[in-house]
Scaffold this motif. Structure first.
Motif, PDB file in Angstrom:
ATOM      1  N   ARG A   6       0.820  -1.218   0.000  1.00  0.00           N
ATOM      2  CA  ARG A   6       0.000   0.000   0.000  1.00  0.00           C
ATOM      3  C   ARG A   6       0.850   1.262   0.000  1.00  0.00           C
ATOM      4  NH1 ARG A   6      -5.453  -0.123   1.129  1.00  0.00           N
ATOM      5  NH2 ARG A   6      -6.253  -2.176   1.652  1.00  0.00           N
ATOM      6  N   CYS A   7       1.798   1.351   0.947  1.00  0.00           N
ATOM      7  CA  CYS A   7       2.509   2.621   1.117  1.00  0.00           C
ATOM      8  C   CYS A   7       4.012   2.495   0.904  1.00  0.00           C
ATOM      9  CB  CYS A   7       2.204   3.206   2.493  1.00  0.00           C
ATOM     10  SG  CYS A   7       2.934   2.305   3.858  1.00  0.00           S
ATOM     11  N   GLY A   8       4.537   1.277   0.714  1.00  0.00           N
ATOM     12  CA  GLY A   8       5.946   1.100   0.400  1.00  0.00           C
ATOM     13  C   GLY A   8       6.872   1.109   1.606  1.00  0.00           C
ATOM     14  N   MET A  44       3.225   1.759   9.309  1.00  0.00           N
ATOM     15  CA  MET A  44       2.732   3.065   8.851  1.00  0.00           C
ATOM     16  C   MET A  44       1.224   3.067   8.611  1.00  0.00           C
ATOM     17  SD  MET A  44       5.478   4.784   8.932  1.00  0.00           S
ATOM     18  CE  MET A  44       5.094   6.314   8.106  1.00  0.00           C
ATOM     19  N   CYS A  45       0.706   2.045   7.928  1.00  0.00           N
ATOM     20  CA  CYS A  45      -0.710   2.068   7.549  1.00  0.00           C
ATOM     21  C   CYS A  45      -1.497   0.893   8.105  1.00  0.00           C
ATOM     22  CB  CYS A  45      -0.860   2.128   6.028  1.00  0.00           C
ATOM     23  SG  CYS A  45      -0.490   0.570   5.201  1.00  0.00           S
ATOM     24  N   GLY A  46      -0.820  -0.088   8.714  1.00  0.00           N
ATOM     25  CA  GLY A  46      -1.535  -1.200   9.325  1.00  0.00           C
ATOM     26  C   GLY A  46      -1.843  -2.348   8.394  1.00  0.00           C
ATOM     27  N   GLU A  47      -1.366  -2.270   7.140  1.00  0.00           N
ATOM     28  CA  GLU A  47      -1.578  -3.374   6.201  1.00  0.00           C
ATOM     29  C   GLU A  47      -0.969  -4.662   6.758  1.00  0.00           C
ATOM     30  OE1 GLU A  47      -3.198  -3.652   3.446  1.00  0.00           O
ATOM     31  OE2 GLU A  47      -2.394  -5.459   2.532  1.00  0.00           O
ATOM     32  N   ILE A  48      -1.686  -5.775   6.634  1.00  0.00           N
ATOM     33  CA  ILE A  48      -1.189  -7.071   7.079  1.00  0.00           C
ATOM     34  C   ILE A  48      -0.959  -7.953   5.859  1.00  0.00           C
ATOM     35  CG2 ILE A  48      -1.747  -9.182   8.342  1.00  0.00           C
ATOM     36  CD1 ILE A  48      -3.333  -7.457  10.279  1.00  0.00           C
TER      37      ILE A  48
HETATM   38 ZN    ZN Z   1       1.826   0.457   4.674  1.00  0.00          ZN
END
Ligand code: ZN
Length: 61
Positions: A6-8, A44-48
């Motif tokens: 998502r955010c790298g 950073m964004c919580g992506e799992i």
């Molecule tokens: Zn992220």
């Protein structure tokens, strides 16, 4: 090191993915053993992201 899709950002690895007794991944049909996937979490964004350790990949295929 895994990067967040998502955010790298660099993800924190080696989280254990547990449900009731732990969830396993296994190829459909007779071939392949059941393997416990691990999880990586983006700070950073919580992506799992679920993944299988490289040394366990051959058991899975
Ligand atoms: Zn992220």
């Amino acid at each position: 090191m895994r990067k967040c899709i998502r955010c790298g950002a660099e993800m924190e690895e080696d989280f254990v993915f547990t449900g009731a007794g732990g969830n396993v991944i296994r190829k459909k049909g007779l071939g392949g053993k059941a393997v416990y996937p691990k999880a990586a979490v983006c700070p950073m964004c919580g992506e799992i992201s679920l993944y299988v350790d490289e040394e366990k990949l051959n058991k899975l295929m």
